[in-house]
Write a protein that holds these residues in place. Structure first.
Motif, mmCIF file in Angstrom:
data_model
loop_
_atom_site.group_PDB
_atom_site.id
_atom_site.type_symbol
_atom_site.label_atom_id
_atom_site.label_comp_id
_atom_site.label_asym_id
_atom_site.label_seq_id
_atom_site.Cartn_x
_atom_site.Cartn_y
_atom_site.Cartn_z
ATOM 1 N N TYR A 170 -6.764 4.578 1.868
ATOM 2 C CA TYR A 170 -5.862 5.563 2.470
ATOM 3 C C TYR A 170 -4.901 4.872 3.427
ATOM 4 N N LEU A 206 0.393 2.908 -4.665
ATOM 5 C CA LEU A 206 0.224 4.356 -4.458
ATOM 6 C C LEU A 206 -0.321 5.020 -5.725
ATOM 7 N N ALA A 231 1.911 1.300 2.334
ATOM 8 C CA ALA A 231 2.875 1.227 1.236
ATOM 9 C C ALA A 231 4.068 2.147 1.483
ATOM 10 N N VAL A 232 3.808 3.363 1.953
ATOM 11 C CA VAL A 232 4.900 4.291 2.266
ATOM 12 C C VAL A 232 5.765 3.735 3.392
ATOM 13 N N CYS A 235 -2.332 3.055 1.474
ATOM 14 C CA CYS A 235 -1.270 3.947 0.992
ATOM 15 C C CYS A 235 -0.256 4.246 2.097
ATOM 16 N N LYS A 239 -4.071 6.749 -6.105
ATOM 17 C CA LYS A 239 -4.089 8.187 -6.404
ATOM 18 C C LYS A 239 -4.896 8.488 -7.670
ATOM 19 N N ASN A 279 4.746 -1.448 -4.188
ATOM 20 C CA ASN A 279 4.191 -0.382 -3.347
ATOM 21 C C ASN A 279 4.004 0.919 -4.111
#
Length: 307
Positions: free
Chosen positions: A64, A49, A70-71, A67, A53, A45
């Motif tokens: 987006y 990211l 992933a968070v 991401c 980025k 993950n």
């Protein structure tokens, strides 16, 4: 432990996590794949990211949302795995009452957020395939940010009653939780009170989190498939459907274990306890590990940037 089982109390300062009852002798061996899954989850993950980025061509709504996913996976894993590994390795079974409520809130909140993100990603695929010329004008950056905010707020608000309901019940029988982590229904089962409110609300959240989201995802994909089958050539159909394959894989990896775990907790009373515990861990640990792998393997742009 026997003293804790006999003690009379109304507001325990700590709970005792048993880990995987019946498989205590194998805790160290079980910890090895669990630890490996956690390491892969973090590396995968964080890599997703970093790639999104640093690669300007990936600054699109789909990535987006990826991401955000992933968070969410990182938080979901970190809310349970470190305590679980300390239990397996150091026999650290105690968890403070407030920490237990915080853990169950994070588990259910970020599971709801992850489910909402899959709906958002299905919406992105629907717009990209059914309205390709308007994709950039419909899903602008402000719109994506608002969708993400709605998903987060929905998960946070839906889950907020869990710790408050769990805190209000008196706990006078035992403070022993036969699990590796604090789950809402397993905590409130220890209360010596009528917990039907907690049980019914948990079922309501489950219907919202799984039932409603699955319906919305299904409706999106019905429209997507109709658009795909209208394409003139087989190659065009396969290429277009390929853009959805990663999303479909992570959806199945998330919803199937979640559904089985939730249903087994409520209706699988004849199943061995260690089966319930292992199934609950599968839905918490496996999807966060698989999501970056699936997107890394199935998404050409991410795979190319990774190499």
């Amino acid at each position: 432990m026997s003293d804790s089982n006999r003690t009379i109390f109304t507001n325990p300062s700590t709970f005792i996590l048993l880990g995987i009852p019946g498989l205590e002798w194998a805790h160290v061996w079980i910890s090895i794949p669990f630890c490996a899954m956690y390491v892969i989850t973090i590396l995968g993950n964080v890599t997703i990211l970093f790639i999104v980025k640093t690669e300007p061509s990936l600054h699109e709504p789909m990535y987006y949302f990826l991401c955000m996913l992933a968070v969410t996976d990182l938080v979901l894993s970190t809310s349970t795995l470190p305590k679980m590994l300390s239990l397996f390795w150091f026999n650290s079974r105690e968890i403070a009452f407030s920490a237990c409520l915080t853990q169950l809130y994070f588990v259910h909140c970020f599971s709801a957020i992850e489910s909402g993100l899959f709906v958002a990603m299905a919406l992105d695929r629907y717009v990209a395939i059914c309205h390709p010329l308007r994709h950039s004008t419909i899903l602008t950056n402000p719109v994506v940010a608002k969708i993400g905010l709605v998903v987060v707020l929905r998960g946070a608000i839906l889950t907020l009653p869990y710790p408050f309901l769990a805190r209000q019940w008196p706990y006078c029988r035992t403070n022993i939780i036969p699990y590796t982590h604090c789950e809402h229904i397993d905590v409130v089962k220890l209360a010596c009170a009528d917990i039907r409110i907690s049980s019914y609300y948990g079922l309501f959240v489950l219907l919202c989190r799984i039932g409603l989201d699955v319906i919305l995802i299904t409706l999106s994909y019905i429209q997507i498939l109709r658009a795909i089958f209208r394409l003139p050539t087989k190659d065009a159909r396969l290429k277009t459907f390929g853009t959805c394959s990663s999303h479909l894989c992570v959806i199945l990896a998330f919803y199937i274990p979640t559904l089985f775990s939730s249903l087994s907790q409520r209706f699988g009373h004849n199943l061995p306890l260690h089966f319930h515990v292992l199934l609950a861990n599968v839905y918490l640990l496996v999807p966060p590990m698989l999501n970056p792998i699936i997107y890394g393997v199935r998404t050409k742009q991410i795979r190319k940037r990774l190499f």
